[in-house]
Design an enzyme around this catalytic site. Structure first.
Site, PDB file in Angstrom:
ATOM      1  N   ASP A 174       0.761  -1.161   0.115  1.00  0.00           N
ATOM      2  CA  ASP A 174       0.016  -0.078  -0.099  1.00  0.00           C
ATOM      3  C   ASP A 174       0.933   1.095  -0.036  1.00  0.00           C
ATOM      4  O   ASP A 174       0.582   2.225  -0.577  1.00  0.00           O
ATOM      5  CB  ASP A 174      -0.829  -0.083   1.237  1.00  0.00           C
ATOM      6  CG  ASP A 174      -1.814  -1.354   1.535  1.00  0.00           C
ATOM      7  OD1 ASP A 174      -2.488  -1.448   0.481  1.00  0.00           O
ATOM      8  OD2 ASP A 174      -1.506  -2.036   2.199  1.00  0.00           O
ATOM      9  N   HIS A 208      -4.665  -3.441   6.801  1.00  0.00           N
ATOM     10  CA  HIS A 208      -4.349  -3.838   5.149  1.00  0.00           C
ATOM     11  C   HIS A 208      -5.797  -4.243   4.695  1.00  0.00           C
ATOM     12  O   HIS A 208      -6.053  -5.510   4.668  1.00  0.00           O
ATOM     13  CB  HIS A 208      -3.358  -4.812   4.937  1.00  0.00           C
ATOM     14  CG  HIS A 208      -3.294  -5.220   3.234  1.00  0.00           C
ATOM     15  ND1 HIS A 208      -3.089  -4.523   2.520  1.00  0.00           N
ATOM     16  CD2 HIS A 208      -3.789  -6.485   2.860  1.00  0.00           C
ATOM     17  CE1 HIS A 208      -3.178  -5.096   1.397  1.00  0.00           C
ATOM     18  NE2 HIS A 208      -3.675  -6.139   1.597  1.00  0.00           N
TER      19      HIS A 208
END
Ligand code: NAX
Length: 356
Positions: free
Chosen positions: A184, A212
Site C-alpha cells: 500500500d 491492510h
C-alpha cells in the site's frame, strides 16, 4: 550426508543441495521460510530472496518452502526452477508440507500462504479459516524457530493473522511479528510521484495507517518530494487538499481491486516486491526514510492497543521504532479511528474463532 555449505549433519529425503555454489568466505547461510510457496506471490518472491535482494549480496540463504500436501507436486516444479536459476547465494531448498519442519531454526519467515476467498464466502468465514492456519503456525514457530526470527505476515487478513500468530508463539517477542502494508505504501508513493511528475524515489515518508483493508489510511500529510534538489512538503507542492483527502486515498485503498479487475488475479509481482522491501529494510535498516509496517500497537497516536496496526516506522540494528510526534489533523483522527475500530472488531472475531 552433511550439507557441504552449512555443515548441517543430516538431510531429509526431500532436501535439495545440488544448487550450492556460495564461496566459503561468505557468511553461514540463514534459514528462511516462505509459506504458500507454490502460490503466485511466492513465485515472484523466491527469486528476490535467493538472488540476494533481501538479505544482501554476501548472505547465503537456505530456503524452507511450506505449502499444503496437495501442492507438493507444483512445489517440486518450483524447486526445479530454483535449481535452474543457478544462484550463488542459494545454499539449499527444503520443500515440505509440515510446519514444524518448515519453521525449524528459521531466522526470517514470510507467511504468505492462506486460504483464498471463494465465491459466496463471507468475510467472517475467510477470517475464521485463516486465523486457524495462523494459530497453528504460531504454535509451530514457538516450538522450533529461532527466538529472534523476524516474521512478516502477507496472507490476509494480514494484520489480524499476525496478531494471532504472535499470541500463539509466546516465547518469541511480539515485536518480531509484523504485517505487510508496504504494498500500500509503494502504491501511494507511486501515485504521488505520477501526480507530481517526479521519479518515485523523489517521494518519501508517505504513511499507511491501520489495517491492510479498504479502511487503511494512506496519508500524504508528512510526505516530502524532491524539487530542484530540496525536499519540500507534498501537500504544499500538490496544492490540492481535496485530491489528497479523496482521489489519492480511494485510489490507493482500491488499487488491489483494480488489479484484480484487470488481471483476473490478485497482485503478485508488486506484492512480492513489497514483501522483499519490508524484510530487506527490517534486516538492513531504513536510513532516513519512513516505512509503513503493521506492528503490535502500544497505543501510539490514540490507536487501540494490542492490535496489529500499520504505523510509520524507522529501523536500525534490526529493530523497528514508531515515528513519534506527528500532528494528527481532525481528518486523520477520523480515518485512524475508523481503521482502528475495524481492527478491534477483527481481533474480537479472531479470538472467538480461536476459543473453539
Ligand atoms: P495463491 O492462492 O496463489 O497462493 C497461496 C498458497 O498458499 C497456495 O499455494 C496454497 O496452497 C497455500 N496455502 C494455503 N493454506 C496453506 C497453509 N495452511 N500452509 C501453507 N500454505 C498454504 O495466493 P497469493 O496470490 O500468493 O496470495 C497469498 C496471500 O497474500 C493471500 O491471502 C492474499 O490475500 C494475500 N495478499 C496480501 C497482500 C498484502 O499487502 N498484505 C497483497 C497481496 C495479496 O492479496
Amino acid at each position: 550426508m552433511a550439507c557441504f555449505c552449512c555443515g548441517s549433519p543430516k538431510l531429509a529425503d526431500n532436501e535439495i543441495t545440488a544448487v550450492v555454489t556460495a564461496p566459503i568466505t561468505m557468511a553461514a547461510p540463514i534459514k528462511v521460510v516462505i509459506t504458500g510457496a507454490a502460490g503466485q506471490i511466492a513465485y515472484s518472491l523466491l527469486y528476490q530472496i535467493a538472488s540476494g535482494a533481501v538479505f544482501g549480496p554476501e548472505q547465503p540463504v537456505y530456503l524452507h518452502l511450506l505449502d499444503i500436501a496437495p501442492m507438493m507436486g507444483v512445489l517440486e516444479g518450483v524447486v526445479m526452477e530454483l535449481a535452474d536459476c543457478a544462484l550463488p547465494l542459494l545454499a539449499g531448498v527444503l520443500p515440505t508440507a509440515k510446519p514444524e519442519e518448515a519453521f525449524k531454526d528459521v531466522a526470517a519467515a514470510f507467511l504468505v500462504g492462506a486460504m483464498p476467498r471463494k465465491e459466496g464466502m463471507e468475510r467472517k468465514d475467510l477470517l475464521s479459516a485463516n486465523v486457524r492456519i495462523f494459530k497453528e503456525q504460531g504454535q509451530a514457530l514457538d516450538k522450533v524457530a529461532r527466538k529472534d526470527v523476524k516474521i512478516l505476515v502477507v496472507g490476509n487478513p494480514a494484520n489480524t493473522n499476525a496478531l494471532i500468530c504472535s499470541k500463539y508463539a509466546p516465547s518469541i517477542p511480539k515485536e518480531n511479528f509484523t504485517a505487510m502494508t508496504r504494498l500500500d505504501q509503494n502504491r501511494a508513493q507511486a501515485q504521488l510521484a505520477a501526480k507530481l511528475g517526479v521519479p518515485v524515489q523523489d517521494v518519501k515518508n508517505v504513511i499507511i495507517w491501520g489495517n491492510h483493508s479498504s479502511t487503511q489510511f494512506p496519508d500524504a500529510a508528512n510526505a516530502v518530494v524532491k524539487v530542484g534538489g530540496d525536499w519540500k512538503p507534498v501537500p504544499a507542492v500538490v496544492n490540492d487538499d481535496d485530491y489528497l483527502k479523496t482521489t489519492f486515498v480511494t485510489t490507493v485503498q482500491k488499487r488491489g481491486a483494480a488489479v484484480i479487475a484487470a488481471r483476473k488475479l490478485s497482485s503478485a509481482l508488486s506484492a512480492a516486491k513489497a514483501a522483499a522491501d519490508h524484510m530487506r529494510d527490517w534486516f538492513q535498516g531504513t536510513g532516513d526514510r519512513w516505512v509503513s509496517m503493521g506492528v503490535v500497537s502500544d497505543g501510539s497516536y490514540g490507536t487501540p492497543r494490542e492490535v496489529v496496526f500499520s504505523f510509520p516506522c524507522t529501523v536500525s540494528n534490526g529493530k523497528w521504532k514508531i515515528v513519534e510526534g506527528l500532528t494528527i489533523s481532525d481528518f486523520a483522527r477520523q480515518m485512524l479511528d475508523n481503521t482502528g475500530k475495524e481492527l478491534a472488531e477483527e481481533k474480537q472475531d479472531a479470538m472467538d474463532v480461536c476459543k473453539d
